[in-house]
Design a protein around this motif. Structure first.
Motif, PDB file in Angstrom:
ATOM      1  N   PHE A  48     -96.319 -61.483  -3.098  1.00 29.45           N
ATOM      2  CA  PHE A  48     -96.991 -60.881  -1.946  1.00 29.45           C
ATOM      3  C   PHE A  48     -97.563 -61.932  -1.008  1.00 29.45           C
ATOM      4  CE2 PHE A  48     -97.906 -56.425  -3.859  1.00 29.45           C
ATOM      5  CZ  PHE A  48     -96.643 -56.014  -3.466  1.00 29.45           C
ATOM      6  N   GLU A  49     -98.082 -63.022  -1.538  1.00 32.38           N
ATOM      7  CA  GLU A  49     -98.606 -64.083  -0.673  1.00 32.38           C
ATOM      8  C   GLU A  49     -97.522 -64.650   0.234  1.00 32.38           C
ATOM      9  OE1 GLU A  49    -100.427 -66.778  -3.452  1.00 32.38           O
ATOM     10  OE2 GLU A  49    -102.352 -65.709  -3.359  1.00 32.38           O
ATOM     11  N   ILE A 100    -115.535 -48.062  -9.295  1.00 32.49           N
ATOM     12  CA  ILE A 100    -114.501 -47.394  -8.500  1.00 32.49           C
ATOM     13  C   ILE A 100    -113.633 -48.368  -7.713  1.00 32.49           C
ATOM     14  CG2 ILE A 100    -115.830 -45.271  -8.310  1.00 32.49           C
ATOM     15  CD1 ILE A 100    -116.439 -46.117  -5.374  1.00 32.49           C
ATOM     16  N   ALA A 101    -113.928 -49.655  -7.808  1.00 35.24           N
ATOM     17  CA  ALA A 101    -113.204 -50.658  -7.025  1.00 35.24           C
ATOM     18  C   ALA A 101    -111.778 -50.849  -7.526  1.00 35.24           C
ATOM     19  CB  ALA A 101    -113.946 -51.987  -7.067  1.00 35.24           C
ATOM     20  N   TYR A 102    -110.884 -51.090  -6.600  1.00 38.00           N
ATOM     21  CA  TYR A 102    -109.528 -51.501  -6.943  1.00 38.00           C
ATOM     22  C   TYR A 102    -109.518 -53.006  -7.134  1.00 38.00           C
ATOM     23  CZ  TYR A 102    -107.299 -46.975  -6.431  1.00 38.00           C
ATOM     24  OH  TYR A 102    -106.897 -45.683  -6.627  1.00 38.00           O
ATOM     25  N   ASP A 103    -108.412 -53.546  -7.623  1.00 37.00           N
ATOM     26  CA  ASP A 103    -108.377 -54.955  -8.010  1.00 37.00           C
ATOM     27  C   ASP A 103    -107.847 -55.897  -6.932  1.00 37.00           C
ATOM     28  OD1 ASP A 103    -109.274 -54.600 -10.775  1.00 37.00           O
ATOM     29  OD2 ASP A 103    -107.384 -53.522 -11.026  1.00 37.00           O
ATOM     30  N   TYR A 104    -106.888 -55.456  -6.164  1.00 36.13           N
ATOM     31  CA  TYR A 104    -106.193 -56.350  -5.233  1.00 36.13           C
ATOM     32  C   TYR A 104    -105.882 -55.547  -3.977  1.00 36.13           C
ATOM     33  CZ  TYR A 104    -102.799 -59.981  -3.837  1.00 36.13           C
ATOM     34  OH  TYR A 104    -102.132 -60.983  -3.190  1.00 36.13           O
ATOM     35  N   ALA A 105    -105.837 -56.232  -2.827  1.00 37.52           N
ATOM     36  CA  ALA A 105    -105.610 -55.515  -1.571  1.00 37.52           C
ATOM     37  C   ALA A 105    -104.635 -56.259  -0.664  1.00 37.52           C
ATOM     38  CB  ALA A 105    -106.927 -55.325  -0.831  1.00 37.52           C
ATOM     39  N   ILE A 106    -103.890 -55.472   0.086  1.00 36.30           N
ATOM     40  CA  ILE A 106    -103.066 -55.961   1.191  1.00 36.30           C
ATOM     41  C   ILE A 106    -103.563 -55.277   2.452  1.00 36.30           C
ATOM     42  CG2 ILE A 106    -100.788 -55.837   2.264  1.00 36.30           C
ATOM     43  CD1 ILE A 106     -99.570 -56.159  -0.478  1.00 36.30           C
TER      44      ILE A 106
END
Length: 97
Positions: A28-29, A52-58
């Protein structure tokens, strides 16, 4: 312009140091410089530890819906998605900015 947001949640038992995760992050990078339709490109690990947080984002932008579809169909994007499918789930939002 369209903003494309994706939030990833690692599957139960999968950690950031898993080699598959490292390969997925690297894939992805690399997309920011590989897909001409992208006007902006950011991807990173979430720093929040809330339950409730997700781990990784785009977070990226493209010119229009046609450019978004070309990005989604691009072989480099499809390859990255295929990697992430092995160890994570995700949600998306696409909206006009």
């Amino acid at each position: 312009m369209i903003r494309h947001l994706v939030l990833f949640k690692l599957n139960e038992g999968v950690t950031r140091d898993d080699p598959r995760v490292a390969a997925g992050v690297a894939a992805f990078e690399a997309l920011g410089g590989a897909i001409p339709e992208l006007r902006s490109w950011e991807c990173a690990w979430n720093i929040s530890d809330r339950p409730i947080a997700y781990d990784y984002a785009i977070n990226c932008t493209v010119d229009d819906t046609e450019a978004l579809q070309r990005y989604l169909d691009h072989p480099a994007h499809q390859a990255g998605v295929g990697q992430w499918r092995e160890f994570a789930t995700w949600v998306i939002a696409d909206y006009v900015v």
